[in-house]
Design an enzyme around this catalytic site. Structure first.
Site, PDB file in Angstrom:
ATOM      1  N   GLU A   1       0.820  -1.198   0.000  1.00 17.32           N
ATOM      2  CA  GLU A   1       0.000   0.000   0.000  1.00 17.32           C
ATOM      3  C   GLU A   1       0.863   1.261   0.000  1.00 17.32           C
ATOM      4  OE1 GLU A   1      -2.164  -3.063   2.683  1.00 17.32           O
ATOM      5  OE2 GLU A   1      -0.134  -2.610   1.985  1.00 17.32           O
TER       6      GLU A   1
ATOM      7  N   CYS B   1      -2.733  -3.942   7.004  1.00 19.19           N
ATOM      8  CA  CYS B   1      -2.406  -4.218   8.409  1.00 19.19           C
ATOM      9  C   CYS B   1      -2.835  -3.056   9.295  1.00 19.19           C
ATOM     10  CB  CYS B   1      -0.916  -4.513   8.560  1.00 19.19           C
ATOM     11  SG  CYS B   1       0.180  -3.140   8.131  1.00 19.19           S
TER      12      CYS B   1
ATOM     13  N   THR C   1      12.468 -43.242  -8.134  1.00 19.46           N
ATOM     14  CA  THR C   1      13.216 -41.991  -8.047  1.00 19.46           C
ATOM     15  C   THR C   1      14.718 -42.156  -8.257  1.00 19.46           C
ATOM     16  OG1 THR C   1      13.479 -42.221  -5.651  1.00 19.46           O
ATOM     17  CG2 THR C   1      11.521 -41.052  -6.440  1.00 19.46           C
TER      18      THR C   1
ATOM     19  N   GLY D   1      15.328 -38.078   0.416  1.00 14.67           N
ATOM     20  CA  GLY D   1      15.292 -39.440  -0.100  1.00 14.67           C
ATOM     21  C   GLY D   1      14.079 -40.201   0.393  1.00 14.67           C
ATOM     22  N   THR D   2      13.995 -41.428  -0.036  1.00 13.24           N
ATOM     23  CA  THR D   2      12.809 -42.242   0.239  1.00 13.24           C
ATOM     24  C   THR D   2      12.541 -42.437   1.729  1.00 13.24           C
ATOM     25  OG1 THR D   2      11.799 -44.400  -0.197  1.00 13.24           O
ATOM     26  CG2 THR D   2      14.187 -44.371  -0.012  1.00 13.24           C
ATOM     27  N   LYS D   3      13.602 -42.551   2.548  1.00 16.00           N
ATOM     28  CA  LYS D   3      13.406 -42.787   3.981  1.00 16.00           C
ATOM     29  C   LYS D   3      12.827 -41.566   4.682  1.00 16.00           C
ATOM     30  CE  LYS D   3      16.973 -46.354   4.561  1.00 16.00           C
ATOM     31  NZ  LYS D   3      18.223 -46.727   5.267  1.00 16.00           N
TER      32      LYS D   3
END
Length: 361
Positions: free
Chosen positions: A46, A72, A160, A291-293
């Site tokens: 603004e 605000c 992946t 990663g996957t874990k």
């Protein structure tokens, strides 16, 4: 308002932890001022729009301001925007959404109305667009948690990486650049020690221009990170561990990293508590590339709000999947998501999917 949203998008990489806000001032059907919220501590949209109008010699008295979020009404690093609009003599203020900040929450519009200014809070598609621009800010204000977006790139059969860790590159250049744009809008990027060991990533934004780099976070339960890891270069990296090692911590701090310990009962990093801590640190959007874990742990512990999945038109066969999740005893226990957006990016497919079985508002 659509033009104000375009201005808001200009601050997508720069305004956090403040929301991305655009403002357009219109008088007699002509745009006489426009602005976007600047980096924290500087002008809000603004004020930028009022200055823009003044610099071009326009009188804003009686004009209408279109703002993508309620002005605000409190003192933070800057004075209240609603007071500046009152002093400027605006005739009307239209906001796309009410501010979710408890310090505002309708008070900005109320103060404008009390000063004799016409006010309106919109609803509909443009309000939805304003929300999407600031989904992380809304999450932090309403839940005290960042909006967590987990990004992964996979083959069409959901793989992946090969079992030897090879993954560069499954998707094409356009998808990788698009992924960097999502990195750039986040306040922080999170990965795990497994990814750091396997890929030694920089974990920064390179494929798109941005004046601000997100903070880097490494989940490292046993504090195994190599001080020479690229993710530590330049300092500012947050390393989250489940154990204490004062010598290792001191060395990491000498490199400019911050180390915190958040352990759960199993000797791993307490991921839900980490999300709460990031909320306290004013992280609006958290971008995960792990990663996957770690992906599986974050999903299992309900720390993820949406998945950003890039699917390549390839098949990898027996390889590493997206998430290491336990086997289900029944389909009744499956996690459910809703496709929010599906589109092509280069030769690949980008899917944005949101979990439907957890609170996200």
């Amino acid at each position: 308002m659509r033009l104000a949203l375009q201005w808001a998008a200009k601050g997508l990489y720069t305004t956090s932890p403040n929301p991305h806000i655009g403002c357009v001032i219109v008088k007699d059907g002509i745009v006489i001022g426009a602005g976007v919220t600047q980096p924290a501590g500087q002008d809000h949209a603004e004020i930028q729009a009022l200055k823009d109008a003044a610099q071009h010699g326009h009188d804003v008295r009686g004009a209408t301001a279109y703002v993508t979020l309620e002005p605000c009404s409190h003192y933070g690093r800057t004075p209240p925007c609603c007071d500046a609009l009152v002093r400027a003599g605006l005739g009307r203020v239209v906001a796309a959404m009410e501010d979710p900040n408890p310090l505002v929450a309708g008070q900005g519009m109320a103060r404008l109305a009390a000063a004799g200014i016409g006010v309106e809070v919109m609803s509909g598609p443009l309000s939805d667009e304003a929300y999407e621009l600031n989904i992380g800010f809304f999450s932090r204000m309403r839940r005290q948690l960042p909006w967590v977006r987990l990004k992964t790139a996979a083959s069409l059969d959901g793989m992946t990486a090969l079992h030897d860790g090879s993954s560069q590159w499954i998707t094409g250049e356009a998808a990788r650049a698009d992924g960097h744009a999502w990195r750039a809008r986040a306040c922080a990027i999170l990965t795990g020690i497994g990814t750091v060991k396997a890929d030694d990533p920089q974990l920064n934004v390179r494929a798109v221009e941005t004046p601000r780099q997100p903070r880097r976070i490494v989940v490292d339960s046993r504090l195994e990170i190599d001080p020479n890891a690229k993710v530590l270069a330049g300092g500012g990296t947050l390393v989250v561990s489940a154990v204490r090692d004062h010598d290792k911590e001191a060395r990491l701090r000498d490199l400019g990293a911050e180390v915190i310990t958040l352990a759960n009962a199993h000797g791993k990093v307490d991921l839900p508590e980490l999300m709460r801590e990031l909320g306290r640190r004013q992280i609006n959007e958290l971008h995960v590339e792990a990663g996957t874990k770690l992906n599986g742990s974050l999903v299992r512990e309900r720390c993820v709000d949406e998945l950003l999945v890039y699917l390549a038109p390839t098949l990898l066969g027996d390889a590493q999947g997206m998430f290491a999740l336990p086997a289900l005893a029944s389909l009744e226990h499956k996690r459910t998501l809703k496709f929010h957006e599906v589109r092509s990016v280069g030769d690949d497919l980008r899917i944005l999917a949101r979990f439907t079985d957890q609170a996200t508002n």
